[in-house]
Design an enzyme around this catalytic site. Structure first.
Site, mmCIF file in Angstrom:
data_model
loop_
_atom_site.group_PDB
_atom_site.id
_atom_site.type_symbol
_atom_site.label_atom_id
_atom_site.label_comp_id
_atom_site.label_asym_id
_atom_site.label_seq_id
_atom_site.Cartn_x
_atom_site.Cartn_y
_atom_site.Cartn_z
ATOM 1 N N LYS A 4 0.853 -1.207 0.000
ATOM 2 C CA LYS A 4 0.000 0.000 0.000
ATOM 3 C C LYS A 4 0.877 1.242 0.000
ATOM 4 C CE LYS A 4 0.793 1.383 4.472
ATOM 5 N NZ LYS A 4 1.671 2.499 4.729
ATOM 6 N N GLY A 59 7.706 1.348 4.463
ATOM 7 C CA GLY A 59 6.514 2.213 4.471
ATOM 8 C C GLY A 59 5.457 1.754 3.488
ATOM 9 N N LEU A 60 5.555 0.474 3.071
ATOM 10 C CA LEU A 60 4.610 -0.048 2.074
ATOM 11 C C LEU A 60 3.677 -1.104 2.674
ATOM 12 C CD1 LEU A 60 7.090 -0.399 -0.936
ATOM 13 C CD2 LEU A 60 5.395 1.409 -0.591
ATOM 14 N N GLY A 61 3.765 -1.301 3.971
ATOM 15 C CA GLY A 61 2.819 -2.185 4.679
ATOM 16 C C GLY A 61 2.942 -3.657 4.335
ATOM 17 N N GLY A 62 4.120 -4.109 3.901
ATOM 18 C CA GLY A 62 4.278 -5.501 3.471
ATOM 19 C C GLY A 62 3.855 -6.520 4.530
ATOM 20 N N SER A 97 1.990 -6.107 7.217
ATOM 21 C CA SER A 97 0.562 -5.976 7.525
ATOM 22 C C SER A 97 -0.281 -6.635 6.447
ATOM 23 C CB SER A 97 0.163 -4.501 7.624
ATOM 24 O OG SER A 97 0.913 -3.862 8.617
ATOM 25 N N SER A 98 0.124 -6.435 5.190
ATOM 26 C CA SER A 98 -0.602 -7.032 4.071
ATOM 27 C C SER A 98 -0.523 -8.556 4.165
ATOM 28 C CB SER A 98 0.005 -6.549 2.749
ATOM 29 O OG SER A 98 -0.544 -7.260 1.668
ATOM 30 N N ASP A 115 -2.361 -1.045 10.427
ATOM 31 C CA ASP A 115 -2.924 -1.004 9.076
ATOM 32 C C ASP A 115 -3.287 -2.379 8.511
ATOM 33 O OD1 ASP A 115 -0.275 -1.562 8.731
ATOM 34 O OD2 ASP A 115 0.229 0.319 7.749
HETATM 35 O O1 C5P Z 1 0.561 -0.702 14.759
HETATM 36 P P1 C5P Z 1 1.906 -0.792 14.150
HETATM 37 O O2 C5P Z 1 2.625 -2.057 14.545
HETATM 38 O O3 C5P Z 1 1.923 -0.576 12.691
HETATM 39 O O4 C5P Z 1 2.720 0.411 14.766
HETATM 40 C C1 C5P Z 1 4.131 0.448 14.799
HETATM 41 C C2 C5P Z 1 4.568 1.609 15.665
HETATM 42 O O5 C5P Z 1 4.292 2.845 14.988
HETATM 43 C C3 C5P Z 1 3.832 1.733 16.982
HETATM 44 O O6 C5P Z 1 4.462 0.970 17.984
HETATM 45 C C4 C5P Z 1 3.930 3.222 17.280
HETATM 46 O O7 C5P Z 1 5.199 3.554 17.773
HETATM 47 C C5 C5P Z 1 3.835 3.846 15.898
HETATM 48 N N1 C5P Z 1 2.458 4.226 15.533
HETATM 49 C C6 C5P Z 1 1.875 5.322 16.152
HETATM 50 N N2 C5P Z 1 0.592 5.687 15.801
HETATM 51 C C7 C5P Z 1 -0.069 5.013 14.850
HETATM 52 C C8 C5P Z 1 0.528 3.916 14.200
HETATM 53 C C9 C5P Z 1 1.792 3.555 14.575
HETATM 54 O O8 C5P Z 1 2.460 5.966 17.018
HETATM 55 N N3 C5P Z 1 -1.295 5.403 14.520
#
Ligand code: C5P
Length: 287
Positions: A12, A104-107, A109-110, A142
């Site tokens: 993404k 930054g491409l959400g690999g 998560s996808s 995401d």
């Molecule tokens: O949820 P995810 O694993 O993608 O988030 C990774 C890190 O990015 C979180 O631990 C947090 O430090 C930061 N983050 C945030 N606010 C968000 C998404 C991510 O601070 N909405």
């Protein structure tokens, strides 16, 4: 009982990303528009008798089980499925990686979301979409977006899918300089009180979408540029070689440039490859 399914697991980009505030739980409140693009990993999910979970990723070999997001996705799916009367099962997940990690491409998560989608296909839609979204929110901010897919306006940590959007297909060039940027460091370095000169509000973004124009905006960009000045050089180069617009994707390190057409994108990609070492792709909106 053995059955398997192979699915594309697309990356993404964030066309729009604004941060509203920092929350008590340490996460940041977002208003973001995410879009799947046709740069895809391939995932094969096989289920059989037993209870093992194995995750492999080609040359990367066996992935350290319990910490892997796909492993966790299977565990959470099993929990819900068995609670609803389903039987225990073994799962083996094979991922062919194309999406760069920490890009930054959400690999990741996808991959997790498409493992959930694959399992739900294999078990005849045993879980509802809402249940999949609920599981996803426990896996990452995401992941839920990828359960629905397409292009969507997302709120909260990013896990609340507010609205799916019907958008025209666009061509982009992605450039990744081969560095991994840890997302937490970018959020930690944000200056939330700072005035941003080129700020675009979501209403303006949405109204332009109706006119089939894509405005690109990423509030995280200032933080990324501050920590990794080469990211700004890549963004500036995109503009000087003729991209219509350019921003960092999510928390980086991938930078994207909007092109006029596939032909224009191929030209921009070649120019970018002359200027920097790294990996570049021509991609388009994934449907
Ligand atoms: O949820 P995810 O694993 O993608 O988030 C990774 C890190 O990015 C979180 O631990 C947090 O430090 C930061 N983050 C945030 N606010 C968000 C998404 C991510 O601070 N909405």
């Amino acid at each position: 009982m053995t059955s398997e399914i192979t699915l594309n697991s697309p990356a993404k980009i964030n066309l729009y990303l604004d941060v509203t505030c920092k929350r008590q739980d340490g996460f940041h409140e977002l208003c973001t528009v995410m879009q799947e693009i046709d740069l895809c990993d391939t995932i094969t999910v096989k289920v059989s008798k037993g209870d093992d979970i194995i995750v492999t990723a080609g040359s990367l070999g066996n992935i350290d089980g319990k910490k892997n997001i796909c492993y966790k996705a299977v565990l959470l799916f099993k929990e819900k499925y068995i609670a609803k009367g389903g039987k225990q099962f073994a799962a083996s997940i094979a991922i062919d990686k194309k999406i760069p990690m920490g890009g930054g491409l959400g690999g990741g998560s996808s991959n997790a979301a498409y493992v959930l989608r694959a399992l739900n296909e294999l078990f005849d839609k045993a879980l509802t979409d809402d249940e999949l979204v609920e599981i996803s929110a426990q896996l990452g901010s995401d992941v839920a977006f990828f359960v629905k897919g397409g292009t969507a306006l997302c709120l909260g940590r990013g896990e609340i899918i507010k609205k799916q959007l019907d958008v025209p297909v666009n061509y982009y060039v992605l450039f990744n300089p081969g560095i991994e940027i840890p997302t937490p460091s970018v959020y930690k370095n944000l200056k939330l009180t700072a005035e941003v000169a080129d700020k675009i509000d979501i209403d303006t973004f949405m109204s332009k979408l109706d006119e089939e124009e894509i405005l690109l905006y990423n509030f995280l960009e200032t933080s990324v540029f501050d920590l990794y000045p080469q990211e700004k050089k890549i963004r500036d180069e995109f503009i000087s070689v003729g991209a219509k617009k350019s921003i960092v994707s999510g928390s980086g390190a991938t930078v994207l440039g909007l092109a006029d057409s596939e032909e224009d994108a191929l030209r921009i990609k070649a120019e970018m490859e002359k200027s920097f070492s790294g990996q570049a792709w021509v991609v388009k909106t994934y449907h």
